[in-house]
Design a protein around this motif. Structure first.
Motif, mmCIF file in Angstrom:
data_model
loop_
_atom_site.group_PDB
_atom_site.id
_atom_site.type_symbol
_atom_site.label_atom_id
_atom_site.label_comp_id
_atom_site.label_asym_id
_atom_site.label_seq_id
_atom_site.Cartn_x
_atom_site.Cartn_y
_atom_site.Cartn_z
ATOM 1 N N PRO A 42 56.404 39.230 87.014
ATOM 2 C CA PRO A 42 58.020 39.849 87.662
ATOM 3 C C PRO A 42 57.374 41.162 88.172
ATOM 4 N N ASP A 63 63.905 34.186 84.104
ATOM 5 C CA ASP A 63 62.498 33.832 83.459
ATOM 6 C C ASP A 63 60.703 33.766 83.843
ATOM 7 N N PRO A 128 63.167 40.091 83.970
ATOM 8 C CA PRO A 128 61.659 39.475 84.510
ATOM 9 C C PRO A 128 61.210 40.550 83.237
ATOM 10 N N THR A 131 61.724 41.394 79.919
ATOM 11 C CA THR A 131 61.671 40.295 79.433
ATOM 12 C C THR A 131 60.002 39.890 79.085
#
Length: 314
Positions: A42, A63, A128, A131
């Protein structure tokens, strides 16, 4: 025309084009050979080199666990310098793109809690991160501002997280109350912010009493700097002497004098124009280098000189 010597991935094609807000499209990128894409974390971005030679940097916003595809999002800039307009006009399913391997200047560090603050297209590197925090079970909140709800990208993905996501459209709700959101330093809390300069300044000001290293930002444009005194540059390999006038970048002065130099973003972000300093003391103004670890190089697109003369390895 900008020049990018970036190492590229295997051939990349556009698998899907999806509108995600007014003036914003998301592109799903896949390898033409069907192999796994390089891994990334990320905060990473890729360089996209267009047929014209222009290179633009876009955050990966899909992702990180998905090695079969990447996702980037592109805001149609007003006015566009040529990059976003080309993508909005020509990027369709099946179109090949030249895309670099991922690079990360905005790494998500381990923390006990995250506060994410985004403005406009600045949401892309934070998606991300959300996530990863969600997978790790780390508490987080997101404050996300935009001009209007219709121009706020990826809201359909974000509303699934309920009251951890605070959408603040400026036309109906004003601006994010940053001083309230960040009024109390939280032990173990990391703040990640990406957005307009005014938002980043407000976040940094609100966190001035927090522990050093807990606030992480990524800018759309180089941080404003004071002092643009003229100085001289000597190119050690070519023997060319160049005067860098007040308000003119080293890069522009060199190109005007006919000195070849690689560059891409011209904003101190991408690292393409990193140049070895043979003699003199650079005035670092970029957002790429760890200046304590790389004192003998500089980004000639934005950095200047602390002395009357620099000698560069050009």
């Amino acid at each position: 025309m900008t020049i990018s010597p970036s190492i590229t991935t295997p051939a990349i094609t556009i698998a899907a084009r999806t509108p995600v807000a007014t003036g914003v499209i998301a592109l799903t990128l896949v390898p033409a050979d069907g192999q796994d894409l390089p891994p990334w974390r990320p905060g990473a971005h890729v360089d996209v080199t267009l047929p014209s030679g222009l290179t633009r940097q876009y955050s990966l916003c899909g992702d990180p666990a998905d090695r079969s595809s990447w996702r980037i999002a592109i805001l149609l800039a007003q006015p566009s310098r040529g990059g976003s307009a080309w993508i909005h006009d020509h990027a369709r399913e099946g179109v090949p793109l030249t895309v670099s391997a991922p690079r990360n200047l905005f790494t998500l560090e381990a923390a006990e809690r995250y506060v994410f603050v985004a403005g406009g297209i600045g949401i892309t590197p934070l998606l991300p991160m959300i996530t990863e925090a969600e997978r790790a079970g780390v508490p987080w909140t997101l404050w996300y501002g935009g001009r209007s709800r219709s121009s706020t990208a990826f809201t359909d993905e974000l509303i699934q997280f309920g009251d951890r996501v605070h959408l603040v459209p400026r036309d109906t709700a004003g601006r994010i109350p940053i001083t309230e959101v960040l009024d109390t330093p939280g032990a173990g809390t990391a703040v990640y912010c990406c957005g307009p300069e005014s938002m980043i300044d407000a976040v940094q000001d609100a966190c001035r009493d927090w522990e050093p290293g807990t606030v992480h930002v990524e800018r759309f444009t180089p941080e404003a700097q004071e002092g643009t005194t003229a100085f001289d540059v000597h190119c050690a390999r070519s023997g060319v002497d160049v005067r860098v006038e007040e308000g003119v970048s080293v890069l522009d002065a060199l190109l005007e004098a006919g000195v070849e130099a690689d560059y891409s973003c011209a904003q101190g972000f991408c690292g393409t124009c990193e140049t070895r300093v043979v003699e003199g003391v650079p005035d670092h103004r970029d957002d790429y280098l760890d200046h304590s670890a790389a004192p003998d190089t500089m980004m000639i697109c934005v950095s200047r000189s602390r002395c009357a003369r620099l000698v560069l390895d050009l």
